[in-house]
Design an enzyme around this catalytic site. Structure first.
Site, PDB file in Angstrom:
ATOM      1  N   GLU A  96      -6.564   4.257  -0.459  1.00 51.06           N
ATOM      2  CA  GLU A  96      -5.973   4.777   0.770  1.00 51.06           C
ATOM      3  C   GLU A  96      -5.527   6.233   0.642  1.00 51.06           C
ATOM      4  OE1 GLU A  96      -5.207   1.913  -0.699  1.00 51.06           O
ATOM      5  OE2 GLU A  96      -6.090   0.481   0.710  1.00 51.06           O
ATOM      6  N   HIS A 165       0.798  -8.007   5.132  1.00 55.43           N
ATOM      7  CA  HIS A 165      -0.076  -7.857   6.291  1.00 55.43           C
ATOM      8  C   HIS A 165       0.706  -7.792   7.604  1.00 55.43           C
ATOM      9  CE1 HIS A 165      -2.860  -9.209   3.210  1.00 55.43           C
ATOM     10  NE2 HIS A 165      -3.878  -8.929   3.997  1.00 55.43           N
TER      11      HIS A 165
END
Lengths: 371, 374
Positions: A96, A165
């Site tokens: 990322e 999540h």
């Protein structure tokens, strides 16, 4: 990072659009009956916003993890790789910081990257790039280097997701000067705000409430697109909207909490209480004017957000409203937020998330006896 | 995927030479008899002469900047004393349209690229976080966070490739930065997307106080290249001739579509990390003095004199050039710098937010009250 490909539990398989054609994924959502009202999901509104932005500007490129052939784990980039080719929409290695850092360089060299972080908590490896460079480059260079880039982040809970999540990570971004932070709550705003974000000369963190991805609205897509393309200025950045009119108290929400606030207002109406709902939409810049004008009219306000309440966006809104509207207030401004705990496991999340009952309980406590 | 259909490199092509490439040895004579993985010819005489002048200027910049810190005209200066050959070579290997991504220790490289010396020093004199327009000479801001700029370099190169620009990017970092995650991500992204970046590691043996032995136990930092599928090379970082040859080769590879590569220069930080550091706490004076004979200026000067390429007149001219840059620095930094407090709010967003306008007004009122009472 291992990403678990979770789909919102609320997902309705019938919502799935047919595969995009080679000519136009937008055609898959626009359909043959263009010009008429049609069902549009929040997810497909995002896809459409990217496709339209890419068609309008060759500098717009989309990349991230699994966004190419797969179309993203939530299928938000579905069809873009096929329509615009490998150079415009592509997969990256699983890193990322690499994704965001490369986007910084591409933006320095004339591109407008739109990158996807697969999930809220998987954006954390990119934090240094976001805070130290994305947010600061324009200031560091006195505006010589602007970074027109968008970091899309599926965020927040309510989908039965496993750990990492479901984070509501907005406070980290709003606390970083230089970032524009947006959180739409409707399909129409998903389209308009993502287009505004891509067109912005400033970097934008774009928070997409996962639990709303498959919420549907009836939309005239051609009219929506035409309306957007006829405006030269961003209309959503820095502008809150009134999502529901009401006279007794104001509920202030954003992103995933807006439908909850609307449901609470509906329930309150049945009990004879008229609640106004403000959809903040733009966390930074924050629309003090609209929010405060609304609160001054009702004299009571409750801020609703999923994130833990301590030092949160909700806390900031309470402080701002209290500072600006003190003489118009009939009761202290209250908050209904997540608890100050790590996001819970799926079987416990209903206890964590601000719900209609918890909101109405707090509304009941707004010192109505003093009226 | 995005890769060109270039033939895969063999392991031999990716592994660095057994020894760092050296073309002029410590005694100032052209090194012969060594074989490296590639044939590196000695750069042209005029190139070496021009490089020597840049070395002298670079050393003068380092000395002058350190003096200005002692005089209180600058907040801090991380000197590249001893590493000037790396600095000069990084700038000299680039064409006009190429990009340089420097760190905070690469002031000399930034100035060698042509950026205005006083503007460069805005960072270290403390008047703004960066003082020059990166687009004027294609020099990114000097990165203080380690290795983060390597990813920006990859992005600029990636965009250049997509746009069909004939651009090569040289990205600088130190040995310590090679431990950072962004170092790994940048090299991997560059290799996967096959973009024209040369990663140039100045291994100066120390990351502030931590020696290389505690940073990495790889055979060399250049050996990391093969792990990403790109060529690595090692070079004597105090030998300008070798640096120009090796970096020139890497830049040429990148420009001709050969993809990224990693170059490790073996050099030594002769002074403390900054003026705020005390290197005697973690290394011996003997260790430092052992590097003095390897000085990059001394070595090239001896070579040029021996080859009758450097006259007394040349030396006078070169010293005068260096002194003129030092004077620019002295004059610029001795003059009081004017800062505009309202600049605090001007550049955070393309248009100041309503909140920033309120805060700008608040500060403006404070300042006008102070102005009225003083």
């Amino acid at each position: 990072m291992t990403a678990i490909s979770a789909r919102p539990t609320a997902a309705d398989p019938s919502v799935q659009t047919p595969p995009a054609t080679a000519e136009s994924p937008a055609a898959a959502t626009a359909g043959p009956a263009a010009g008429k009202q049609q069902s549009l999901t929040f997810a497909k509104a995002l896809t459409l916003a990217m496709a339209d932005s890419m068609a309008a500007d060759d500098a717009v490129v989309v990349f991230g993890e699994d966004v190419g052939v797969l179309g993203g784990v939530f299928r938000i980039t579905e069809g873009l790789n096929k329509r615009f080719g490998q150079e415009r929409c592509f997969d990256t290695p699983l890193a990322e910081s690499g994704i965001v850092g490369m986007a910084v360089g591409m933006a320095m060299n004339g591109m407008k990257p739109v990158v996807e972080m697969q999930f809220d908590a998987f954006a954390y490896p990119a934090f240094e790039q976001v805070v130290s460079h994305v947010a600061k480059m324009a200031n560091r260079t006195k505006g010589k280097v602007r970074l027109p880039m968008v970091i899309r982040i599926p965020y927040a809970g309510g989908i039965g997701g496993v750990e990492h999540h479901c984070d509501s990570s907005e406070a980290y971004y709003v606390h970083t000067p230089g970032l524009t932070v947006l959180a739409p709550s409707t399909a129409v705003d998903a389209y308009l705000m993502l287009r505004d974000a891509i067109r912005s000369p400033d970097p934008v963190v774009f928070l997409e409430p996962k639990k709303l991805y498959f919420a549907k609205e009836d939309v005239d897509i051609d009219a929506l697109r035409a309306a957007y393309e006829s405006t030269a200025q961003a209309t959503s950045i820095g502008r809150a909207v009134i999502a529901r009119e009401g006279t007794d108290a104001t509920l202030i929400a954003y992103g995933p909490s807006v439908p909850t606030a609307l449901a609470a207002a509906e329930a309150a109406a049945a009990e004879g209480r008229s609640l106004q709902v403000i959809d903040v939409r733009s966390l930074v810049p924050f629309d003090d004017e609209t929010v405060c004008a609304a609160v001054r009219r009702t004299g009571r306000a409750v801020v609703i957000a999923e994130a833990p309440g301590f030092a949160s966006v909700a806390a900031e809104i309470v402080a701002r409203v209290q500072e600006r509207c003190f003489h118009s207030l009939a009761a202290p401004v209250r908050r209904v937020t997540g608890f100050d705990i790590p996001y819970p496991a799926p079987k416990l999340e209903q206890h964590y998330l601000p719900g209609v009952d918890r909101i109405l309980d707090v509304v009941d406590e707004l010192q109505w006896e003093d009226q | 995927m995005n890769q060109l259909s270039t033939p895969a490199l063999t392991q031999e092509q990716m592994l660095p030479s057994q020894q760092p490439v050296r073309l002029i040895d410590e005694s100032g004579t052209a090194a012969v008899g060594r074989t490296y993985k590639e044939n590196y010819p000695l750069p042209a005489e005029q190139t070496l002469l021009r490089g020597y002048a840049q070395l002298v200027t670079g050393r003068r910049i380092n000395d002058q900047a350190s003096a200005l810190v002692r005089q209180g005209r600058m907040a801090v200066y991380p000197s590249s004393h001893g590493q000037e050959a790396c600095q000069v070579a990084a700038a000299m290997c680039l064409a006009d349209g190429d990009w340089l991504f420097p760190t905070y220790r690469d002031t000399v490289a930034v100035m060698a690229r042509g950026v205005d010396p006083v503007q460069v020093m805005e960072l270290l004199r403390g008047s703004w976080h960066s003082g020059y327009d990166p687009y004027e000479h294609n020099v990114a801001t000097q990165s203080t966070p380690l290795a983060t700029q390597l990813l920006h370099a990859v992005g600029v190169a990636h965009a250049a490739k997509l746009k069909g620009q004939d651009t090569v990017v040289v990205a600088l970092c130190g040995d310590g930065a090679s431990s950072e995650g962004d170092f790994h991500e940048a090299l991997n992204f560059a290799a996967v997307f096959h973009v024209p970046v040369v990663f140039f590691v100045q291994n100066n043996e120390y990351a502030i106080s931590v020696p290389l032995s505690q940073q990495s136990v790889a055979p060399s930092l250049a050996h990391k290249a093969i792990g990403y599928g790109m060529p690595g090379e090692r070079v004597d970082g105090n030998d300008l001739a070798a640096l120009l040859a090796v970096l020139g080769n890497a830049v040429q590879r990148a420009r001709s579509g050969g993809g990224p590569s990693l170059v490790e220069a073996h050099t030594y930080r002769m002074q403390s990390h900054t003026n705020a550091d005390d290197a005697s706490r973690y290394r011996t004076a003997d260790e430092v003095s052992a590097w003095e004979p390897r000085d990059p200026l001394l070595r090239l000067r001896t070579y040029l004199l021996g080859a009758n390429l450097l006259t007394e007149a040349d030396e006078g001219r070169i010293a005068a050039e260096a002194e003129s840059v030092a004077k620019v620095l002295r004059d610029g930094l001795n003059a009081d710098v004017s800062v505009d407090p309202q600049d605090l709010f001007r550049f955070v967003y393309s248009e100041p937010t309503p909140q920033l306008l309120e805060q700008a007004q608040l500060l403006g009122e404070e300042l006008s009250r102070e102005g009225a009472t003083s």
